[in-house]
Design a protein around this motif. Structure first.
Motif, PDB file in Angstrom:
ATOM      1  N   TRP A  38      42.167  34.692  28.786  1.00  0.00           N
ATOM      2  CA  TRP A  38      41.453  35.525  29.870  1.00  0.00           C
ATOM      3  C   TRP A  38      41.157  36.634  30.010  1.00  0.00           C
ATOM      4  O   TRP A  38      41.516  37.957  28.406  1.00  0.00           O
ATOM      5  CB  TRP A  38      42.797  36.020  30.446  1.00  0.00           C
ATOM      6  CG  TRP A  38      43.084  34.236  31.419  1.00  0.00           C
ATOM      7  CD1 TRP A  38      43.968  33.970  31.438  1.00  0.00           C
ATOM      8  CD2 TRP A  38      42.716  34.264  32.677  1.00  0.00           C
ATOM      9  NE1 TRP A  38      44.095  32.195  32.456  1.00  0.00           N
ATOM     10  CE2 TRP A  38      43.190  32.345  32.985  1.00  0.00           C
ATOM     11  CE3 TRP A  38      41.553  34.598  33.648  1.00  0.00           C
ATOM     12  CZ2 TRP A  38      43.170  32.738  34.196  1.00  0.00           C
ATOM     13  CZ3 TRP A  38      41.074  33.365  34.613  1.00  0.00           C
ATOM     14  CH2 TRP A  38      41.988  32.385  35.098  1.00  0.00           C
ATOM     15  N   ILE A  72      50.260  33.986  30.026  1.00  0.00           N
ATOM     16  CA  ILE A  72      49.219  32.808  29.682  1.00  0.00           C
ATOM     17  C   ILE A  72      50.188  31.500  28.986  1.00  0.00           C
ATOM     18  O   ILE A  72      51.039  31.622  28.896  1.00  0.00           O
ATOM     19  CB  ILE A  72      48.275  32.965  28.586  1.00  0.00           C
ATOM     20  CG1 ILE A  72      47.294  32.258  29.072  1.00  0.00           C
ATOM     21  CG2 ILE A  72      48.524  33.639  27.200  1.00  0.00           C
ATOM     22  CD1 ILE A  72      45.761  32.945  28.122  1.00  0.00           C
ATOM     23  N   LEU A  83      47.047  32.073  34.061  1.00  0.00           N
ATOM     24  CA  LEU A  83      48.018  33.980  33.941  1.00  0.00           C
ATOM     25  C   LEU A  83      48.780  34.534  34.975  1.00  0.00           C
ATOM     26  O   LEU A  83      48.408  33.941  36.558  1.00  0.00           O
ATOM     27  CB  LEU A  83      46.842  34.457  33.636  1.00  0.00           C
ATOM     28  CG  LEU A  83      46.862  35.955  33.356  1.00  0.00           C
ATOM     29  CD1 LEU A  83      47.658  35.612  31.879  1.00  0.00           C
ATOM     30  CD2 LEU A  83      45.722  36.558  33.525  1.00  0.00           C
TER      31      LEU A  83
END
Length: 126
Positions: A38, A72, A83
């Motif tokens: 991410w 995560i 997330l």
């Protein structure tokens, strides 16, 4: 080849959000064997690393700015990475992107990733 990120929104400082990113097509087939990450891009700033996870989920990495607040995780059976964002701060405001790593790579550099989702907006008000 598609990554669909969702779960963003407008929240207040201290709230939580859970982002999801589902892979399909060739991205989906790569999903279970690749690292995932991410990233986020705050307004007027460059894209920055947030978190990443190994292909089996046994190892995770976090940016110092989110360590202890974000988690995560992944579900390879669903081709989805998550997330969980807790204790959100105004400085977490950004467009959040998920990405599929190049092979087993799950480093912090954008160049370590080969497929990118379209992004989901997270806005945290004070």
């Amino acid at each position: 080849v598609q990554l669909q990120a969702s779960g963003g929104g407008l929240v207040q400082a201290g709230d939580s959000l859970r982002l999801s990113c589902a892979g399909s097509g060739r991205t989906g087939r790569a999903f279970s064997n690749n690292g995932m990450g991410w990233f986020r891009q705050p307004p007027g700033k460059e894209r920055e690393f947030v978190a990443s996870i190994s292909w089996r989920g046994g190892d995770t990495r976090y940016a110092d700015s989110v360590k202890g607040r974000f988690i995560i995780s992944r579900d390879n059976a669903k081709n989805t990475v998550y997330l969980q964002m807790n204790s959100l701060k105004p400085e977490d405001t950004a467009v959040y992107y998920c990405a599929v790593g190049r092979g087993a790579n799950y480093g912090s550099a954008p160049g370590s990733y080969q497929y990118w989702g379209q992004g989901t907006q997270v806005t945290v008000s004070s």
